[in-house]
Write a protein that holds these residues in place. Structure first.
Motif, PDB file in Angstrom:
ATOM      1  N   PHE A 212       0.812  -1.214   0.000  1.00 56.65           N
ATOM      2  CA  PHE A 212       0.000   0.000   0.000  1.00 56.65           C
ATOM      3  C   PHE A 212       0.849   1.268   0.000  1.00 56.65           C
ATOM      4  O   PHE A 212       0.357   2.340  -0.353  1.00 56.65           O
ATOM      5  N   ASN A 213       2.099   1.155   0.364  1.00 51.85           N
ATOM      6  CA  ASN A 213       2.980   2.309   0.316  1.00 51.85           C
ATOM      7  C   ASN A 213       3.745   2.404  -1.001  1.00 51.85           C
ATOM      8  O   ASN A 213       4.547   3.329  -1.182  1.00 51.85           O
ATOM      9  N   SER A 214       3.500   1.449  -1.900  1.00 55.60           N
ATOM     10  CA  SER A 214       4.064   1.546  -3.246  1.00 55.60           C
ATOM     11  C   SER A 214       3.191   2.482  -4.076  1.00 55.60           C
ATOM     12  O   SER A 214       2.172   2.999  -3.603  1.00 55.60           O
ATOM     13  N   ASP A 215       3.578   2.674  -5.326  1.00 56.69           N
ATOM     14  CA  ASP A 215       2.797   3.570  -6.191  1.00 56.69           C
ATOM     15  C   ASP A 215       1.793   2.805  -7.045  1.00 56.69           C
ATOM     16  O   ASP A 215       1.241   3.350  -7.999  1.00 56.69           O
ATOM     17  N   LEU A 216       1.540   1.529  -6.676  1.00 52.51           N
ATOM     18  CA  LEU A 216       0.659   0.700  -7.500  1.00 52.51           C
ATOM     19  C   LEU A 216      -0.709   1.325  -7.690  1.00 52.51           C
ATOM     20  O   LEU A 216      -1.219   1.435  -8.805  1.00 52.51           O
ATOM     21  N   PHE A 217      -1.319   1.759  -6.591  1.00 52.86           N
ATOM     22  CA  PHE A 217      -2.701   2.242  -6.680  1.00 52.86           C
ATOM     23  C   PHE A 217      -2.768   3.674  -7.198  1.00 52.86           C
ATOM     24  O   PHE A 217      -3.749   4.073  -7.818  1.00 52.86           O
ATOM     25  N   GLU A 218      -1.721   4.454  -6.970  1.00 59.71           N
ATOM     26  CA  GLU A 218      -1.697   5.823  -7.474  1.00 59.71           C
ATOM     27  C   GLU A 218      -1.490   5.852  -8.986  1.00 59.71           C
ATOM     28  O   GLU A 218      -2.021   6.711  -9.681  1.00 59.71           O
ATOM     29  N   SER A 219      -0.727   4.882  -9.477  1.00 52.92           N
ATOM     30  CA  SER A 219      -0.390   4.887 -10.898  1.00 52.92           C
ATOM     31  C   SER A 219      -1.313   4.006 -11.721  1.00 52.92           C
ATOM     32  O   SER A 219      -1.100   3.832 -12.916  1.00 52.92           O
ATOM     33  N   ALA A 220      -2.325   3.420 -11.070  1.00 50.60           N
ATOM     34  CA  ALA A 220      -3.236   2.534 -11.801  1.00 50.60           C
ATOM     35  C   ALA A 220      -3.909   3.295 -12.928  1.00 50.60           C
ATOM     36  O   ALA A 220      -4.428   4.388 -12.745  1.00 50.60           O
ATOM     37  N   SER A 221      -3.869   2.724 -14.109  1.00 54.69           N
ATOM     38  CA  SER A 221      -4.465   3.359 -15.281  1.00 54.69           C
ATOM     39  C   SER A 221      -5.788   2.687 -15.606  1.00 54.69           C
ATOM     40  O   SER A 221      -6.052   1.567 -15.163  1.00 54.69           O
ATOM     41  N   PRO A 222      -6.641   3.345 -16.395  1.00 59.85           N
ATOM     42  CA  PRO A 222      -7.914   2.730 -16.777  1.00 59.85           C
ATOM     43  C   PRO A 222      -7.672   1.417 -17.512  1.00 59.85           C
ATOM     44  O   PRO A 222      -6.628   1.219 -18.134  1.00 59.85           O
ATOM     45  N   PRO A 223      -8.600   0.495 -17.425  1.00 61.83           N
ATOM     46  CA  PRO A 223      -8.419  -0.792 -18.102  1.00 61.83           C
ATOM     47  C   PRO A 223      -8.278  -0.605 -19.603  1.00 61.83           C
ATOM     48  O   PRO A 223      -8.812   0.335 -20.186  1.00 61.83           O
ATOM     49  N   ALA A 224      -7.533  -1.533 -20.233  1.00 60.04           N
ATOM     50  CA  ALA A 224      -7.268  -1.418 -21.663  1.00 60.04           C
ATOM     51  C   ALA A 224      -8.475  -1.811 -22.502  1.00 60.04           C
ATOM     52  O   ALA A 224      -8.521  -1.504 -23.691  1.00 60.04           O
ATOM     53  N   THR A 225      -9.442  -2.484 -21.926  1.00 62.66           N
ATOM     54  CA  THR A 225     -10.613  -2.936 -22.657  1.00 62.66           C
ATOM     55  C   THR A 225     -11.855  -2.196 -22.191  1.00 62.66           C
ATOM     56  O   THR A 225     -11.849  -1.518 -21.173  1.00 62.66           O
ATOM     57  N   ALA A 226     -12.931  -2.344 -22.970  1.00 64.05           N
ATOM     58  CA  ALA A 226     -14.181  -1.670 -22.627  1.00 64.05           C
ATOM     59  C   ALA A 226     -14.781  -2.240 -21.350  1.00 64.05           C
ATOM     60  O   ALA A 226     -15.489  -1.544 -20.625  1.00 64.05           O
ATOM     61  N   ASP A 227     -14.525  -3.499 -21.070  1.00 61.62           N
ATOM     62  CA  ASP A 227     -15.042  -4.146 -19.859  1.00 61.62           C
ATOM     63  C   ASP A 227     -13.984  -4.038 -18.771  1.00 61.62           C
ATOM     64  O   ASP A 227     -12.895  -4.613 -18.900  1.00 61.62           O
ATOM     65  N   PRO A 228     -14.261  -3.298 -17.689  1.00 63.00           N
ATOM     66  CA  PRO A 228     -13.249  -3.136 -16.634  1.00 63.00           C
ATOM     67  C   PRO A 228     -12.756  -4.450 -16.046  1.00 63.00           C
ATOM     68  O   PRO A 228     -11.659  -4.498 -15.488  1.00 63.00           O
TER      69      PRO A 228
END
Length: 253
Positions: A212-228
Motif C-alpha cells: 500500500f505504500n508503493s505507487d501501484l494504486f496511485e499509478s493505476a491506469s484505466p483498463p485497456a478494454t471496454a469491460d473493466p
C-alpha cells in the motif's frame, strides 16, 4: 433388475418423448415455459423469473406450470441449460491444447457476461443437460491430445469453469460497489490505496503495508478494454493455464 429409465427431470431436460398424447396438442410445453423464464430473467434479473410471473406472462395459472416442470429448482436447471448458449466449435488440437482451452474459457466468460444472472444460479449437480454437456464436450476436446487421463481432464474443465464463474461473480459485485460510490475503477483503486496506506500497520502487516505504500494504486491506469473486468479475467486465466501446462507436462513426462 436395474431400472435405467431416466428420471422425469432428465426426460424434460433432454426433451425426450413421453408417449403419445390424446386430443389437441397442448399450448404449453417445457420449451415455452423455459423460454419465457429466460426472457424474464434477461429483462428483470433472476428474481423476475418467478413461477407466478411466468404464469402471468403466459396467461395461465402457476399450478399449470407443474405439468411441464417438476419444481422451481428444476426450472433453474432448465433455464441454465437453455441460456448458456452453444459451446464454441473447434477441431481437436493436435499438439497445442492451450489456445483451444483459452478460447473455450473466453467463450464461457462471454456467455456469463451477457447474462449476469447465470452466475446467481445454484449448482445443483454435475452437467446433465445437452447445453451443459456441449460445453463439457468442447472443454474435453481441447484436452484430447494431452497425456491427461479422464479424471484429470474433468478436473481441468471443472477448475477453469469454476474460475470463470467466480471471476464473473466478483466482477458483478465490484461493479455494483462502484455504482454505489459513483467512482470509476481508477478512482476506486486510488482511494482504496490511500486509505489502506494510512490504516495498515507495517509491524503487524509488513508485506501488505509495503504494497500500500508503493505507487501501484496511485499509478493505476484505466483498463485497456471496454469491460473493466476483462483485464483481470485474462490475467487470472493465464495463471491457471500455466498451472494446467505444468499438469500436462507431468502427465506426459
Amino acid at each position: 433388475m436395474v431400472d435405467d429409465t431416466p428420471p422425469n427431470e432428465l426426460v424434460r431436460l433432454w426433451r425426450l418423448p413421453i408417449g403419445p398424447r390424446l386430443g389437441r396438442p397442448a399450448g404449453l410445453d417445457v420449451d415455452l415455459v423455459v423460454r419465457t423464464a429466460v426472457q424474464l430473467a434477461d429483462r428483470d434479473g433472476l428474481s423476475g423469473a418467478t413461477l407466478p410471473k411466468i404464469a402471468e406472462t403466459l396467461g395461465v395459472t402457476p399450478m399449470s406450470l407443474y405439468r411441464h416442470i417438476g419444481s422451481k429448482e428444476e426450472l433453474l436447471v432448465l433455464m441454465n441449460d437453455a441460456a448458456i448458449g452453444p459451446a464454441p466449435t473447434f477441431p481437436a488440437p493436435v499438439n497445442d491444447w492451450c489456445p483451444a482451452l483459452r478460447e473455450w474459457a473466453v467463450s464461457l466468460w462471454s456467455a456469463h457476461r451477457q447474462r449476469p444472472w447465470l452466475t446467481q444460479l445454484p449448482i445443483a449437480g454435475p452437467p446433465s443437460g445437452p447445453g451443459a454437456i456441449g460445453w463439457m464436450d468442447a472443454g474435453l476436446r481441447a484436452l484430447r491430445g494431452t497425456g491427461l487421463d479422464a479424471g484429470a481432464k474433468v478436473g481441468v474443465v471443472t477448475v477453469v469453469s469454476g474460475y470463470v464463474r467466480q471471476a464473473d461473480l466478483l466482477a458483478q459485485q465490484l461493479e455494483q460497489g462502484r455504482r454505489t460510490t459513483g467512482l470509476d475503477e481508477t478512482e476506486t483503486n486510488r482511494d482504496y490505496g490511500r486509505h489502506m496506506s494510512r490504516l495498515v500497520d507495517p509491524v503487524r502487516f509488513p508485506d501488505a503495508a509495503e504494497l500500500f505504500n508503493s505507487d501501484l494504486f496511485e499509478s493505476a491506469s484505466p483498463p485497456a478494454t471496454a469491460d473493466p473486468a476483462q483485464d483481470d479475467f485474462e490475467f487470472g486465466l493465464e495463471v491457471i493455464l500455466d498451472g494446467v501446462a505444468a499438469t500436462v507436462a507431468r502427465a506426459e513426462a
